[in-house]
Design an enzyme around this catalytic site. Structure first.
Site, PDB file in Angstrom:
ATOM      1  N   GLN A  61       0.821  -1.215   0.000  1.00 28.18           N
ATOM      2  CA  GLN A  61       0.000   0.000   0.000  1.00 28.18           C
ATOM      3  C   GLN A  61       0.852   1.261   0.000  1.00 28.18           C
ATOM      4  O   GLN A  61       0.741   2.087  -0.895  1.00 28.18           O
ATOM      5  CB  GLN A  61      -0.964  -0.001   1.184  1.00 28.18           C
ATOM      6  CG  GLN A  61      -2.055   1.050   1.068  1.00 28.18           C
ATOM      7  CD  GLN A  61      -3.271   0.717   1.918  1.00 28.18           C
ATOM      8  OE1 GLN A  61      -3.391  -0.365   2.469  1.00 28.18           O
ATOM      9  NE2 GLN A  61      -4.185   1.658   2.021  1.00 28.18           N
ATOM     10  N   ASP A  62       1.719   1.430   1.002  1.00 33.92           N
ATOM     11  CA  ASP A  62       2.651   2.557   0.987  1.00 33.92           C
ATOM     12  C   ASP A  62       3.877   2.195   1.812  1.00 33.92           C
ATOM     13  O   ASP A  62       3.880   1.187   2.515  1.00 33.92           O
ATOM     14  CB  ASP A  62       1.991   3.862   1.446  1.00 33.92           C
ATOM     15  CG  ASP A  62       1.634   3.896   2.922  1.00 33.92           C
ATOM     16  OD1 ASP A  62       1.548   2.820   3.554  1.00 33.92           O
ATOM     17  OD2 ASP A  62       1.423   4.995   3.456  1.00 33.92           O
ATOM     18  N   PRO A  63       4.957   2.978   1.718  1.00 29.29           N
ATOM     19  CA  PRO A  63       6.194   2.617   2.417  1.00 29.29           C
ATOM     20  C   PRO A  63       6.034   2.649   3.934  1.00 29.29           C
ATOM     21  O   PRO A  63       5.136   3.295   4.479  1.00 29.29           O
ATOM     22  CB  PRO A  63       7.184   3.701   1.957  1.00 29.29           C
ATOM     23  CG  PRO A  63       6.614   4.255   0.692  1.00 29.29           C
ATOM     24  CD  PRO A  63       5.123   4.173   0.865  1.00 29.29           C
TER      25      PRO A  63
END
EC number: 3.2.2.27
Length: 217
Positions: A61-63
């Site tokens: 999804q995101d870092p």
């Protein structure tokens, strides 16, 4: 910015000025706050795994939003950093599925053709999903569309509701999708554990004549 083949294909999918918009966004957010991963690693997934060598996509999804964690590869952290909970569960499932892997850095997967892509490529420090909906989703959707257009099979591994929604972009019947709940502690026991994504991906790759991934490397 990206490996040249990726760049050439992605720019055919995006609006003409989109790369310029991304660069403006990056200039602004890195100048005004702490953002992960380091700017040099924002496009690392597309730099390490060339388009023509991509056999598997694992979509995050995101870092990670803590110091020194994010590397530009979904779910991966440097070996010197403790594994975050989702990565702990990924490695636990890998151990049950294939064998024990003692590294937190997943770069060797990327070097074998596993595209470790996050849907958002940057995150503000301490704010999960802090850049969601701002710039990245059209770009990373374009990556999926480019893979979907390939005439060689790709295994898409989609963990969790967010990633599974991207299945709508995978319309080419030549490809394969492996999906399950997310490896997060909130959902891992609802079907991620026991899903055997690594051996299933290798079985598909072997059947397609594409060679297996050494997940323990």
């Amino acid at each position: 910015m990206t490996h040249s083949a990726w760049h050439d294909e992605i720019k055919q999918v995006l609006p003409k000025d989109y790369y310029r918009r991304i660069n403006r966004f990056l200039d602004e957010v890195y100048a005004t706050g702490v953002v992960y991963p380091p700017r040099d690693n924002v496009f690392k997934a597309l730099q390490v795994t060339p388009l023509e060598e991509t056999r598997v996509l694992i979509l995050g999804q995101d870092p990670y939003h803590g110091p020194l964690q994010a590397q530009g590869l979904s779910f991966s952290v440097p070996d010197s950093i403790p594994a975050p909970p989702s990565l702990q569960n990924i490695l636990e499932e890998l151990a049950a599925d294939i064998g024990v892997r003692n590294h937190h850095d997943l770069s060797s997967w990327a070097e074998q053709g596993v595209l470790l892509l996050n849907a958002c490529l940057t995150v503000p420090e301490g704010r999960a999903n802090g850049h969601a909906g701002l710039i990245w989703e059209p770009f990373t959707d374009a990556v999926i569309k480019v893979l979907n257009a390939k005439d060689r099979p790709v295994v898409f591994i989609l963990w969790g509701a967010y990633a599974r929604r991207k299945k709508a972009l995978i319309t080419n019947p030549i490809h394969h999708v492996i999906e399950s709940p997310h490896p997060s502690p909130l959902s891992a026991y609802r079907g991620f554990f026991g899903s055997k994504p690594f051996s299933r991906a290798n079985a598909i790759l072997e059947k397609e004549g594409l060679g297996q991934i050494d997940w323990l490397r």
